[in-house]
Design an enzyme around this catalytic site. Structure first.
Site, mmCIF file in Angstrom:
data_model
loop_
_atom_site.group_PDB
_atom_site.id
_atom_site.type_symbol
_atom_site.label_atom_id
_atom_site.label_comp_id
_atom_site.label_asym_id
_atom_site.label_seq_id
_atom_site.Cartn_x
_atom_site.Cartn_y
_atom_site.Cartn_z
ATOM 1 N N LYS A 137 0.861 -1.185 0.000
ATOM 2 C CA LYS A 137 0.000 0.000 0.000
ATOM 3 C C LYS A 137 0.895 1.232 0.000
ATOM 4 C CE LYS A 137 -4.452 0.991 0.216
ATOM 5 N NZ LYS A 137 -5.611 0.159 -0.196
ATOM 6 N N ASP B 217 -7.040 4.215 -4.507
ATOM 7 C CA ASP B 217 -7.691 4.092 -3.194
ATOM 8 C C ASP B 217 -8.309 5.472 -2.956
ATOM 9 O OD1 ASP B 217 -7.830 2.115 -0.731
ATOM 10 O OD2 ASP B 217 -7.441 4.057 0.158
HETATM 11 P P1 NDP Z 1 -12.953 7.774 -2.958
HETATM 12 O O1 NDP Z 1 -11.875 8.765 -2.768
HETATM 13 O O2 NDP Z 1 -13.505 7.550 -4.308
HETATM 14 O O3 NDP Z 1 -14.176 8.105 -1.991
HETATM 15 C C1 NDP Z 1 -13.989 8.176 -0.622
HETATM 16 C C2 NDP Z 1 -15.311 8.533 0.019
HETATM 17 O O4 NDP Z 1 -15.204 8.348 1.422
HETATM 18 C C3 NDP Z 1 -15.697 9.977 -0.189
HETATM 19 O O5 NDP Z 1 -17.087 10.096 -0.221
HETATM 20 C C4 NDP Z 1 -15.089 10.639 1.038
HETATM 21 O O6 NDP Z 1 -15.702 11.855 1.413
HETATM 22 C C5 NDP Z 1 -15.352 9.601 2.090
HETATM 23 N N1 NDP Z 1 -14.363 9.755 3.149
HETATM 24 C C6 NDP Z 1 -13.010 9.690 3.017
HETATM 25 N N2 NDP Z 1 -12.420 9.923 4.196
HETATM 26 C C7 NDP Z 1 -13.422 10.152 5.062
HETATM 27 C C8 NDP Z 1 -13.460 10.448 6.438
HETATM 28 N N3 NDP Z 1 -12.324 10.566 7.156
HETATM 29 N N4 NDP Z 1 -14.674 10.595 7.019
HETATM 30 C C9 NDP Z 1 -15.814 10.478 6.298
HETATM 31 N N5 NDP Z 1 -15.844 10.199 4.988
HETATM 32 C C10 NDP Z 1 -14.669 10.044 4.390
HETATM 33 O O7 NDP Z 1 -12.374 6.415 -2.335
HETATM 34 P P2 NDP Z 1 -12.884 4.909 -2.573
HETATM 35 O O8 NDP Z 1 -14.339 4.889 -2.778
HETATM 36 O O9 NDP Z 1 -11.981 4.294 -3.558
HETATM 37 O O10 NDP Z 1 -12.499 4.251 -1.155
HETATM 38 C C11 NDP Z 1 -13.438 4.155 -0.085
HETATM 39 C C12 NDP Z 1 -13.009 3.055 0.857
HETATM 40 O O11 NDP Z 1 -12.948 1.800 0.141
HETATM 41 C C13 NDP Z 1 -11.627 3.214 1.490
HETATM 42 O O12 NDP Z 1 -11.655 2.659 2.791
HETATM 43 C C14 NDP Z 1 -10.732 2.365 0.596
HETATM 44 O O13 NDP Z 1 -9.573 1.936 1.272
HETATM 45 C C15 NDP Z 1 -11.669 1.196 0.305
HETATM 46 N N6 NDP Z 1 -11.371 0.400 -0.864
HETATM 47 C C16 NDP Z 1 -11.235 0.948 -2.095
HETATM 48 C C17 NDP Z 1 -10.980 0.145 -3.191
HETATM 49 C C18 NDP Z 1 -10.902 0.686 -4.572
HETATM 50 O O14 NDP Z 1 -10.752 -0.108 -5.500
HETATM 51 N N7 NDP Z 1 -11.011 1.986 -4.796
HETATM 52 C C19 NDP Z 1 -10.797 -1.293 -3.042
HETATM 53 C C20 NDP Z 1 -11.035 -1.784 -1.727
HETATM 54 C C21 NDP Z 1 -11.292 -0.953 -0.683
HETATM 55 P P3 NDP Z 1 -14.915 13.240 1.197
HETATM 56 O O15 NDP Z 1 -14.988 13.496 -0.277
HETATM 57 O O16 NDP Z 1 -15.627 14.227 2.030
HETATM 58 O O17 NDP Z 1 -13.495 13.001 1.669
HETATM 59 O O1 2IT Z 2 -7.880 -1.620 -0.742
HETATM 60 C C1 2IT Z 2 -7.818 -2.109 -1.885
HETATM 61 O O2 2IT Z 2 -7.961 -3.324 -2.081
HETATM 62 C C2 2IT Z 2 -7.590 -1.206 -3.011
HETATM 63 N N1 2IT Z 2 -7.517 -0.003 -2.812
HETATM 64 C C3 2IT Z 2 -7.425 -1.758 -4.399
HETATM 65 C C4 2IT Z 2 -6.018 -2.261 -4.608
HETATM 66 C C5 2IT Z 2 -5.684 -2.669 -6.011
HETATM 67 O O3 2IT Z 2 -4.493 -2.961 -6.214
HETATM 68 O O4 2IT Z 2 -6.535 -2.720 -6.892
#
Ligand code: NDP
Ligand code: 2IT
Length: 447
Positions: free
Chosen positions: A126, A166
């Site tokens: 990561k 992420d």
């Molecule tokens: P994005 O940046 O697309 O969206 C993040 C969302 O979460 C936004 O709505 C953001 O709001 C909100 N958020 C972030 N930080 C906070 C906080 N401290 N408190 C409240 N809301 C918050 O990210 P993703 O959708 O990609 O990621 C979301 C989650 O999913 C994370 O935990 C990530 O690790 C996990 N994840 C992502 C993957 C991926 O493929 N993208 C894969 C697996 C897991 P704001 O705009 O106000 O910050």
């Molecule tokens: O938390 C996760 O699994 C991710 N942000 C996606 C990682 C990836 O390599 O696609």
């Protein structure tokens, strides 16, 4: 047993005392995996979990860049290369002002188990930076990404370490970083995943985490002869994962009532539909605005400033924003309002006390390392397509994603089935992930 767990955690804590999120993730794994190690001779006495909590390598670096007003800014960049026993390091990059070593080490540690569960050959890593993309121009984001990659490029590679997105890193950022990597190396390789379709990306990768979390919940619901049809779903977040979790839940006949961001949540009592979701996607991904705009467009919805959505009664809850966003009080509220299924789209969104309450009430609870593995799984499929120099169709990738989520569910059941007939998915995911990585580590000797 308690003594073994405590002395293990004390030793880990003595080296990582100022890393609360990392210690939280390690504690959760140790509590389920150490009893398994003690009960299984091949793992016992090899210090195997201690080897797994120590990253193979950590890189920290300066990221200087020039903002639009000509000022020089400095951020801190990181890449945690946690474990390469079963494949090259693989995992996302997070750009958020809260990013620090503890958060990235917890994410890298979780990623090792998650990637093992996908059935694909990927180690865990990561990275990211304490850069806040909010309010930055495209040109500033590009300059930041180029500077970040100007150091990161020497540590990664298609057979060494393959980053992805992420929080704060989506298609735009992956594009800028890929461009800079290609320029520095003079090579077109699959060094990042989440790429655009015309330059090596995979269909379904943007959708994969959210869709996968819904597919996993479908598998859990099937154990109780239930489905998404007609169910009320509460989702947090409004980013990549939340958007596609909502899309799939709606497609399966559920009513999605909420979305959120760090400023509060919107509650639409009529539920989101395709048109409303398309509005949210443009709002968040193109205009890069806040979720409260939703209520101007759809006045029957309400915005709840500074609040989380867990007080809205639902059948299924999907935390898709960030770590520790669902605490014990939230878990109690959800359960007392009738929620019986929680599928985590985010990484470690539920606190330890929240998880205990969910277990005590026999909620179908899926930890992120199982339920959000669809994202990295399709990243693995993107790597496979890059190696083949070939692209699979949308349906082919979606079918593979569904099969992988089913396999992860099966692995959780085989290691997490309880005497009373319930399934402890947390225990199942931890042990199944551990066994695959530990077996590879033991075979490869003390390295
Ligand atoms: P994005 O940046 O697309 O969206 C993040 C969302 O979460 C936004 O709505 C953001 O709001 C909100 N958020 C972030 N930080 C906070 C906080 N401290 N408190 C409240 N809301 C918050 O990210 P993703 O959708 O990609 O990621 C979301 C989650 O999913 C994370 O935990 C990530 O690790 C996990 N994840 C992502 C993957 C991926 O493929 N993208 C894969 C697996 C897991 P704001 O705009 O106000 O910050
Ligand atoms: O938390 C996760 O699994 C991710 N942000 C996606 C990682 C990836 O390599 O696609």
């Amino acid at each position: 047993m308690e003594q073994i767990i405590n002395s293990f955690l004390e030793e880990v804590n003595s080296r990582n005392a100022h890393e609360p999120e990392f210690m939280q993730a390690v504690t959760e794994v140790a509590q389920t995996v150490l009893p398994y190690i003690v009960a299984n001779d091949i793992y016992h006495g090899k210090n195997i979990l201690m080897r797994m909590v120590e990253p193979e390598r950590v890189v920290m670096f300066r990221v200087p860049w020039v903002d639009d007003s000509g000022e020089i800014q400095v951020n801190r960049g990181y890449r945690i290369e946690m474990n390469s026993a079963i494949g090259p390091y693989k995992g996302g990059l997070r750009f958020h002002e809260s990013v620090n070593l503890s958060i990235l080490k917890f994410l890298a540690f979780e990623q090792v188990f998650k990637n093992a569960l996908t059935t694909l050959p990927m180690g865990g890593g990561k990275g990211g930076a304490d850069f806040n993309p909010k309010g930055k121009s495209d040109a500033e984001v590009m300059r930041f990404c180029q500077s970040f990659m100007t150091e990161l490029f020497r540590h990664i590679g298609p057979n060494r370490d393959i980053p992805a997105g992420d929080i704060g890193v989506g298609g735009r950022e992956i594009g800028y970083m890929f461009g800079q990597y290609k320029r520095l190396k003079n090579e077109f390789t699959g060094v990042l995943t989440g790429k655009g379709i015309s330059w090596g990306g995979s269909l379904i990768r943007p959708e994969a985490t959210g869709y996968g979390a819904v597919y996993f919940a479908q598998n859990m619901l099937q154990t109780r002869a239930e489905s998404f049809e007609g169910k009320k779903v509460v989702i947090s977040g409004a980013g990549n994962v939340a958007q596609y979790a909502a899309e799939k839940a709606i497609q399966l006949g559920a009513t999605v009532l909420t979305l959120s961001d760090s400023s509060g949540f919107i509650h639409d009592p009529e539920g989101l539909d395709d048109e409303k979701l398309a509005y949210v996607m443009t709002l968040k991904n193109v205009k890069r605005q806040r979720i409260h705009e939703y209520v101007k467009q759809y006045p029957k919805a309400t915005f709840h400033k500074g609040e989380k959505p867990w007080s809205v009664p639902c059948d299924i809850a999907m935390p898709c924003a960030t770590q520790n966003e669902l605490d014990e009080k939230d878990a109690k509220t959800l359960v007392s309002n009738g929620c019986y299924c929680i599928s985590e789209g985010a990484n470690m969104p539920s606190t330890p006390k929240a998880i205990s309450h969910l277990h005590a009430n026999k909620v179908l609870y899926a930890p992120g390392k199982a339920s959000n593995a669809g994202g990295v799984a399709v990243s693995g499929l993107e790597m496979a397509q890059n190696s083949l120099r070939y692209n699979w169709t949308r349906d082919e990738v979606d079918q593979r994603l569904q099969d992988i989520m089913k396999d992860i569910h099966k692995a959780c059941v085989s290691y997490g089935a309880q005497d009373d007939g319930s399934i402890n998915y947390e225990k199942g995911a931890n042990i199944a992930g551990f066994v695959k990585v530990a077996d590879a580590m033991l075979a490869q000797g003390v390295v």
